[in-house]
Design an enzyme around this catalytic site. Sequence first.
Site, PDB file in Angstrom:
ATOM      1  N   GLU A  47      10.537   0.279   5.809  1.00 28.01           N
ATOM      2  CA  GLU A  47       9.871   1.005   4.723  1.00 28.01           C
ATOM      3  C   GLU A  47      10.372   0.584   3.340  1.00 28.01           C
ATOM      4  O   GLU A  47       9.734   0.887   2.331  1.00 28.01           O
ATOM      5  CB  GLU A  47      10.119   2.495   4.958  1.00 28.01           C
ATOM      6  N   SER A  55       4.489   6.064  -0.912  1.00 22.77           N
ATOM      7  CA  SER A  55       3.690   5.900   0.308  1.00 22.77           C
ATOM      8  C   SER A  55       2.204   6.052  -0.010  1.00 22.77           C
ATOM      9  O   SER A  55       1.827   6.557  -1.067  1.00 22.77           O
ATOM     10  CB  SER A  55       4.115   6.980   1.305  1.00 22.77           C
ATOM     11  N   THR A 114       1.608   2.431  11.358  1.00 27.09           N
ATOM     12  CA  THR A 114       1.554   3.873  11.076  1.00 27.09           C
ATOM     13  C   THR A 114       0.711   4.598  12.125  1.00 27.09           C
ATOM     14  O   THR A 114       0.082   3.980  12.969  1.00 27.09           O
ATOM     15  CB  THR A 114       1.044   4.106   9.633  1.00 27.09           C
ATOM     16  N   ASP A 157       7.968  -0.737   0.894  1.00 27.55           N
ATOM     17  CA  ASP A 157       7.053   0.107   0.110  1.00 27.55           C
ATOM     18  C   ASP A 157       7.567   0.349  -1.309  1.00 27.55           C
ATOM     19  O   ASP A 157       6.854   0.893  -2.148  1.00 27.55           O
ATOM     20  CB  ASP A 157       6.809   1.453   0.823  1.00 27.55           C
ATOM     21  N   ARG A 200      10.131  11.535   4.566  1.00 31.06           N
ATOM     22  CA  ARG A 200      10.064  10.125   4.171  1.00 31.06           C
ATOM     23  C   ARG A 200      11.471   9.516   4.193  1.00 31.06           C
ATOM     24  O   ARG A 200      12.458  10.188   3.880  1.00 31.06           O
ATOM     25  CB  ARG A 200       9.476  10.053   2.755  1.00 31.06           C
TER      26      ARG A 200
HETATM   27  N1  GLY Z   1       4.341   2.539   5.063  1.00 29.31           N
HETATM   28  C1  GLY Z   1       3.031   2.824   4.698  1.00 29.31           C
HETATM   29  C2  GLY Z   1       2.946   3.903   3.690  1.00 29.31           C
HETATM   30  O1  GLY Z   1       3.805   4.753   3.666  1.00 29.31           O
HETATM   31  O2  GLY Z   1       2.053   3.932   2.899  1.00 29.31           O
END
Ligand code: GLY
Length: 555
Positions: free
Chosen positions: A405, A437, A366, A408, A92
């Site tokens: 990201e 995530s 994704t 998020d 991540r």
């Molecule tokens: N970027 C979407 C997730 O990680 O949930």
Amino acid sequence: MKNLKFLIFITLLVSFQLAKSEDNKAAIASAHPLATYAGFEILSQGGNAFDAAVAVSAALSVVEPAGSGLGGGGFWLLHRASDGFQTMIDGREKAPLSANKNMFLDQQGNVIKGLSKDGALSAGIPGLPAALVHLSDKYGKLPLEITLQPAINYAEQGFSIGERHRKLLKFRLAILQQNKSTARIFLSNNNVPKEKALLKQLDLANTLKQIAKDGKKGFYSGKVADLLINSVQKAGGIWTQKDLDQYKIIEREPVKGQYQGVKITSAALPSSGGVVLIEALNILSTYPLKTLDGISRKHLISEAMRRAYHDRAYYLGDTDFVDVPVQRLINPDYAAGLRMTIRQDKATPSSFFAGNSQEKKGGHDTTHFSIIDKEGNRVSATLSVNFPFGSGFVAEGTGVLLNDEMDDFVSKTGEMNGYGLVGGLANSIEPEKRMLSSMSPTFIEDETRIGVLGTPGGSRIISMVLLAILDFAEGNGPESWVELPRYHHQYIPDLIQYEKGALTNDEIEGLQSLGHKVKEKKYRYGNMQGVLYNKKFKTFSVASDPRGEGRALIR
Ligand code: GLY
């Protein structure tokens, strides 16, 4: 009688031989045919599922740049057949060292629209390149020079873009037009290229070659790193060499649970996937869902989703930074308490928990792929750059499209992110923290079957995987999981969102009379990739979501 016995004998013999014929085979389902072929090419060269996963991940970076890439991250759930060892590779993205919790707020403390989603400041430090190197070094049999080669070929020789790619370019066009390097690679005269246009990515091929040659250093230091940092800083981003130096892969123990005889293994934090899935399944575990009418079934499933997503918002974040009561949340006794708060005759308003209600778009970003090789090694991987084409920012000279990201994270407590998700302090921005995530790469297993599955789709990923697990528990295979019409409740907004066909008119009326708000989505969402192995017959079945353009094969 004699004839009948002979017939049974022949039938058994034939089915045994059919079964035997798949004994030496492998199965791969991914979101793009070229990525699936890349995986098989590596298996045919003597690689295992983990080598194939490197090849598929890298190929997706090239042929499905809207979904994932070297500038992003992901989670790879692994099962090693030789000793049954299971782990999750956490690749991540991380917040840069000089990130802070107010970085997307103006002086009045309001969220600056778009800042966490578009452009260089929205990008976390990528994890995908480090994960490929880790996966290859620790679990693979082949060197990166071999496993990255199919992706390098696709980038150098180019490939014809599909309709999905064009649709997502259109969706993010305004952002993609703002960055010259992005527009030069992905657009034609600053617009969406024609159908089947050839997309070549020579800079990206060179970056992949650097990783093949120098491993992690090929991306996180040297020429590529210099280009990344210069480009990001020039565009208002905050990356430094120290950020790249400090990026590390973490192996985490997957989250495990049981649902009516099905063993579930799924993503650990910083993905909320495993915890939310197990919590919702625990809540549902005592209901006879299969025999209930559609209204009761969908009411109970939505109520379970509501409660599990509520806990997501309030408890979940990166466990390296915050204490999360994971064991409590996935405990069946905790779920039993929540189950007692569900009324069969009435929806529980989300305002009883807290929050407000609004809806955001999403669900096409994704990517996911599923692999089982001939030894029984498995990989379930969900990878992302967050929104389609991530931040829309390509670092000049690298071909690397950066993620967005950072969206998020919770930019402000109580404010929704791009997926309408809310959260609290557990998921606030801190230097080096991993953002929460929803990606849910998952294994499911009962006495006779092993399933590998997952999907893109932002906040709806977890509910899609949940519906597929319930379907598996009812005896169905991947063709059914990927096709199921989907519905979703994520606590806030307080409504059941559904695809056309997921609720009948009677169910809509019935759910409304229980107090649910329902809303049909204008589009179908998700792109599930599923593989199933039948242990008894030694046969595979595979399926790629009809909503996408992927390919699932057995070879
Ligand atoms: N970027 C979407 C997730 O990680 O949930």
